[in-house]
Design an enzyme around this catalytic site. Structure first.
Site, short mmCIF file in Angstrom:
data_model
loop_
_atom_site.label_atom_id
_atom_site.label_comp_id
_atom_site.label_asym_id
_atom_site.label_seq_id
_atom_site.Cartn_x
_atom_site.Cartn_y
_atom_site.Cartn_z
N GLU A 49 -0.13 12.82 -5.67
CA GLU A 49 -0.05 12.85 -7.14
C GLU A 49 -1.39 12.66 -7.85
OE1 GLU A 49 2.96 10.00 -8.24
OE2 GLU A 49 4.52 11.05 -7.12
N GLU A 67 10.07 15.89 -0.57
CA GLU A 67 10.88 14.80 -1.15
C GLU A 67 12.05 15.36 -1.95
OE1 GLU A 67 8.52 11.94 -3.32
OE2 GLU A 67 6.84 12.09 -1.93
C1 XIL Z 1 9.75 5.91 -4.45
C2 XIL Z 1 10.73 5.17 -3.57
O1 XIL Z 1 11.79 6.02 -3.23
C3 XIL Z 1 11.24 3.95 -4.29
O2 XIL Z 1 12.03 3.14 -3.42
C4 XIL Z 1 10.08 3.11 -4.83
O3 XIL Z 1 10.58 2.05 -5.60
C5 XIL Z 1 9.16 3.95 -5.67
O4 XIL Z 1 8.73 5.08 -4.91
N1 XIL Z 1 7.19 10.22 -5.34
C6 XIL Z 1 6.69 9.66 -4.19
C7 XIL Z 1 7.46 8.61 -3.50
O5 XIL Z 1 5.66 10.13 -3.67
O6 XIL Z 1 6.64 7.70 -2.82
C8 XIL Z 1 8.36 7.86 -4.45
O7 XIL Z 1 9.16 6.97 -3.71
C9 XIL Z 1 9.20 8.83 -5.25
C10 XIL Z 1 8.32 9.75 -6.07
#
Ligand code: XIL
Length: 399
Positions: free
Chosen positions: A191, A308
């Site tokens: 990101e 994701e």
């Molecule tokens: C999220 C997790 O799923 C949560 O449990 C945590 O509280 C916050 O992070 N993008 C990403 C991930 O790259 O690392 C994130 O994961 C979701 C959004």
């Protein structure tokens, strides 16, 4: 070919899977040891030559998503948090459905370096997930080495312009060394692009940028390559799937960054597309536009992973049947276009069952109904979303 046995099928698929996963790695790199362990003992009976014609269609409904993906030289898997290891049902489903596992939070700075001591690394939670993945012949992904979120509380007081490069490099090399040769792919930088921050290069204004300037991304990839040369080094980001000015600006800035890294011969091998899709605006997904973006990324010589995937149902009607249809449609629209691109090598959902999803907290529904963003419901039953993913994978061309 009709009576193709499950065992014959699995052997053919395993040959394809090992070939493909290794093809995805940089050419100078020998096969991953963890991939070799995925080859089952060959059955004694003769098997058909693997290839497009050896694919039985339709596949038996019992086949998990990763078995279906394997046929196409693709990898399917999901994120799991360490608390998931206490749930036998979830573990069983992971073994059935997944060929790759990524820890949800367990490799982030705040988990492995919680102490106010910059030299202390705690890999115990990530190791437990790695061991579970390995025992069940799954590949393992790393997420993530450089991110502006989930940094430990000591970070701001301890990391300065003077020591930032050393701290970053040490973090990356030590973490990667711990898992060297065991990780399919690592999200090196997460990101880093955010056009609303209004920089010409589209970079997000983060602590890392403030401390190290725009070369922190290059520094990170170089350190990652020296930490483990058997893994795919990935740039991972979200929010660039739709035909909107914001997503278009992000696509442009991401391409610019990837081009810059490739021109400077920085070791980067893949783009990770988070794909946290929102079903209520999925009509803004335009296949031709996203397809062109994927081709542009592939033309840079990069592999692509969906890292994701989940579908936000926050603004959909409450009715479960209608909601499940809309969520499944979003999966189908996005994945059918994405899998057209041959450089896409893997699809991971951010969780497997609605019982464990970050969206429960992140995107709760105002009516209090439970969110349903993933392929399995909270009782681990396959939903229309599972059917959609299976159908798109079954229809995809082999790579
Ligand atoms: C999220 C997790 O799923 C949560 O449990 C945590 O509280 C916050 O992070 N993008 C990403 C991930 O790259 O690392 C994130 O994961 C979701 C959004």
């Amino acid at each position: 070919m009709k009576n193709f046995s499950r065992r014959q099928f699995l052997k053919a698929a395993a040959v394809l899977a090992v070939t493909s996963a290794c093809d995805a790695l940089p050419t100078s790199i020998p096969n991953l040891p963890s991939l070799a362990t995925r080859t089952p003992t060959p059955p004694p009976e003769p098997t058909p030559t693997p290839g497009p014609t050896a694919t039985p269609t339709p596949l038996p409904p019992t086949f998990g998503l990763h078995e279906r993906a394997k046929v196409k030289n693709l990898i399917y898997g999901a994120a799991m948090g360490s608390s998931g290891l206490a749930d036998a049902n979830l573990k069983r489903k992971f073994a059935e459905e997944c060929g790759i596992l990524v820890p949800e939070n367990e490799l982030k700075w705040s988990t492995i370096r919680p102490a106010n001591d910059t030299d202390k690394f705690d890999f115990s939670k990530a190791d437990a997930l790695y061991n579970f993945a390995k025992e069940n012949n799954m590949l393992f992904r790393g997420h993530t080495l450089v991110w502006h979120n989930q940094l430990p509380t000591w970070f701001n007081s301890k990391v300065t312009k003077q020591n930032a490069e050393a701290v970053l490099t040490q973090h990356i090399t030590l973490t990667m060394a711990h898992y060297a040769g065991k990780v399919h792919s690592w999200d090196v930088v997460n990101e880093a692009i955010h056009p609303p921050d209004k920089r010409d290069d589209g970079l997000r204004k983060t602590k890392w940028l403030e401390l190290l300037g725009d070369t922190y991304i290059e520094t990170a990839f170089k350190a990652a390559a020296s930490g483990d040369n058997k893994t795919l080094l990935t740039y991972n980001d979200f929010g660039f799937e739709l035909d909107t000015p914001e997503h278009e600006a992000k696509r442009k800035a991401i391409l610019k960054l990837l081009e810059r890294l490739k021109t400077k011969k920085i070791p980067i091998h893949a783009l990770g597309i988070q794909a946290h899709l929102d079903a209520s605006v999925i009509k803004l997904f335009k296949a031709e536009i996203f397809r062109k973006f994927l081709s542009d990324v592939a033309a840079l010589g990069l592999k692509i992973m969906v890292t994701e995937l989940d579908v936000i149902d926050q603004k959909l009607p409450k009715d479960v049947a209608a909601r499940d249809i809309a969520v499944a449609d979003a999966y189908k629209a996005f994945l059918s276009t994405t899998l057209e691109e041959p450089n896409v090598i893997a699809v991971l959902t951010w969780g497997l069952s609605d019982k464990y999803t970050w969206l429960t907290k992140e995107k709760p529904r105002s009516d209090g109904a439970k969110v349903r963003p993933l392929p399995l419901d909270e009782d681990f039953k396959r939903k229309l979303a599972w059917d959609a993913v299976a159908e798109v994978i079954d229809k995809a061309k082999g790579r």
